[in-house]
Each structure stands twice: as C-alpha cells, then as structure tokens.
Design a protein around this motif. Structure first.
Motif, PDB file in Angstrom:
ATOM      1  N   MET A   1      17.416   8.120  10.358  1.00  0.00           N
ATOM      2  CA  MET A   1      16.059   8.311   9.843  1.00  0.00           C
ATOM      3  C   MET A   1      15.607   9.764   9.985  1.00  0.00           C
ATOM      4  O   MET A   1      14.602  10.163   9.397  1.00  0.00           O
ATOM      5  N   VAL A   2      16.338  10.558  10.757  1.00  0.00           N
ATOM      6  CA  VAL A   2      15.960  11.957  10.982  1.00  0.00           C
ATOM      7  C   VAL A   2      15.913  12.710   9.656  1.00  0.00           C
ATOM      8  O   VAL A   2      16.824  12.616   8.834  1.00  0.00           O
ATOM      9  N   GLY A   3      14.800  13.429   9.448  1.00  0.00           N
ATOM     10  CA  GLY A   3      14.618  14.217   8.238  1.00  0.00           C
ATOM     11  C   GLY A   3      13.978  13.456   7.098  1.00  0.00           C
ATOM     12  O   GLY A   3      13.725  14.025   6.042  1.00  0.00           O
ATOM     13  N   ARG A   4      13.672  12.190   7.297  1.00  0.00           N
ATOM     14  CA  ARG A   4      13.043  11.391   6.226  1.00  0.00           C
ATOM     15  C   ARG A   4      11.532  11.311   6.448  1.00  0.00           C
ATOM     16  O   ARG A   4      11.070  11.203   7.577  1.00  0.00           O
ATOM     17  N   THR A   5      10.810  11.354   5.352  1.00  0.00           N
ATOM     18  CA  THR A   5       9.353  11.214   5.363  1.00  0.00           C
ATOM     19  C   THR A   5       8.976  10.174   4.320  1.00  0.00           C
ATOM     20  O   THR A   5       9.494  10.194   3.205  1.00  0.00           O
ATOM     21  N   PHE A   6       8.074   9.275   4.692  1.00  0.00           N
ATOM     22  CA  PHE A   6       7.641   8.191   3.810  1.00  0.00           C
ATOM     23  C   PHE A   6       6.127   8.226   3.681  1.00  0.00           C
ATOM     24  O   PHE A   6       5.426   8.519   4.647  1.00  0.00           O
ATOM     25  N   GLU A   7       5.651   7.874   2.523  1.00  0.00           N
ATOM     26  CA  GLU A   7       4.217   7.737   2.277  1.00  0.00           C
ATOM     27  C   GLU A   7       3.993   6.340   1.730  1.00  0.00           C
ATOM     28  O   GLU A   7       4.691   5.905   0.800  1.00  0.00           O
ATOM     29  N   TYR A   8       3.020   5.613   2.313  1.00  0.00           N
ATOM     30  CA  TYR A   8       2.758   4.246   1.873  1.00  0.00           C
ATOM     31  C   TYR A   8       1.363   3.820   2.308  1.00  0.00           C
ATOM     32  O   TYR A   8       0.747   4.438   3.171  1.00  0.00           O
ATOM     33  N   GLN A   9       0.880   2.730   1.685  1.00  0.00           N
ATOM     34  CA  GLN A   9      -0.417   2.154   2.053  1.00  0.00           C
ATOM     35  C   GLN A   9      -0.268   0.644   2.123  1.00  0.00           C
ATOM     36  O   GLN A   9       0.272   0.017   1.205  1.00  0.00           O
ATOM     37  N   TYR A  10      -0.736   0.060   3.218  1.00  0.00           N
ATOM     38  CA  TYR A  10      -0.681  -1.381   3.383  1.00  0.00           C
ATOM     39  C   TYR A  10      -1.784  -2.047   2.563  1.00  0.00           C
ATOM     40  O   TYR A  10      -2.869  -1.474   2.393  1.00  0.00           O
ATOM     41  N   PRO A  11      -1.550  -3.272   2.072  1.00  0.00           N
ATOM     42  CA  PRO A  11      -2.604  -3.997   1.346  1.00  0.00           C
ATOM     43  C   PRO A  11      -3.874  -4.193   2.167  1.00  0.00           C
ATOM     44  O   PRO A  11      -4.961  -4.284   1.618  1.00  0.00           O
ATOM     45  N   THR A  12      -3.746  -4.224   3.518  1.00  0.00           N
ATOM     46  CA  THR A  12      -4.927  -4.366   4.369  1.00  0.00           C
ATOM     47  C   THR A  12      -5.706  -3.065   4.520  1.00  0.00           C
ATOM     48  O   THR A  12      -6.735  -3.043   5.178  1.00  0.00           O
ATOM     49  N   GLY A  13      -5.195  -1.962   3.933  1.00  0.00           N
ATOM     50  CA  GLY A  13      -5.955  -0.723   3.911  1.00  0.00           C
ATOM     51  C   GLY A  13      -5.330   0.515   4.502  1.00  0.00           C
ATOM     52  O   GLY A  13      -5.436   1.590   3.916  1.00  0.00           O
ATOM     53  N   PRO A  14      -4.723   0.443   5.694  1.00  0.00           N
ATOM     54  CA  PRO A  14      -4.215   1.685   6.292  1.00  0.00           C
ATOM     55  C   PRO A  14      -3.197   2.407   5.407  1.00  0.00           C
ATOM     56  O   PRO A  14      -2.330   1.781   4.808  1.00  0.00           O
TER      57      PRO A  14
END
Length: 130
Positions: free
Chosen positions: A19-32
């Motif tokens: 996982m080193v060097g990986r970046t993820f962007e996401y949003q949960y249905p509950t809001g965060p």
C-alpha cells in the motif's frame, strides 16, 4: 514500577508494504469524505478541521495482504482513543470500514467506492482537496 494502562499489543502474522505510495479519495454514503495516503510507516488522512486547525492526521499503521489486490489496514488513534480497520479492494475499487472514531464520538461501518487513486512509488502522495 508503573503498570501500563493496557495489555501489550499482539501484532503477528504476515505484513506487506504494497500500500506504500498509494493515495485514495472516497466518500462514504453516510457522509464522511476522505483522502488517505500510505508511506512506509505512517498513514495520512484528511479530517474535518480540528480546533487547533489540523486538517491532516498522520499515524503509525499496520497493513496485510489478504489476497492479490485485497488489503487490510489498521491503526489505533492517539491515546488509544478509537481504532480504524479498512479493507481496500483494488480490483473492485472499494473500501470497507469498521471504526470507532476518536473519543468514542461514533462508530463507522460503511463501504465507499474510490473516486480517485494515485500512486507515487515508495512515498506517500498527499494532495489537499481543492
């Protein structure tokens, strides 16, 4: 002799660095909504601005490959105030979360689809939200 405030942690089994060097962007249905990035020893993630102005937190974490393209990531909050366990499914572009947020504010049990994925070799890549 001082007694520790908790039993010693028991961390065993295989670990990975995939996982080193990986970046993820996401949003949960509950809001965060999160942007999360992994370096060799720390996980960096966005948080709503804290009273001191902090918007990015960096904490030590553990990672384990469950199977190809499926990873379990875990960390404990400062002062052992909460914990986070995430399962990243790179093939399905999803993340599942089970977490007790700091100071017991709330429990998060949700699934999100990645909006963006970045890879940056051996170091974490952090890009602030625009």
């Amino acid at each position: 002799m001082l007694k520790p405030d908790h039993l010693p942690d028991k961390v065993g089994g295989p670990k990975t660095t995939d996982m080193v060097g990986r970046t993820f962007e996401y949003q949960y249905p509950t809001g965060p909504q999160y942007r999360i990035s992994f370096s060799q020893e720390l996980v960096y993630f966005t948080v709503p601005p804290l009273p001191d102005g902090t918007e990015v937190v960096a904490l030590p974490y553990q990672q384990r490959q469950i199977r190809p393209d499926l990873f379990l990531v875990h960390w404990i909050g400062p002062g052992r105030q909460g914990h986070v366990a995430l399962v990243f499914d790179l093939e399905q572009k999803k993340v599942d979360c089970a977490a007790l947020m700091p100071a017991g504010l709330y429990e998060l049990f949700d699934r999100a689809v990645f909006r963006e994925v970045y890879e940056n070799g051996n170091s974490a890549l952090y890009l602030p939200y625009e």
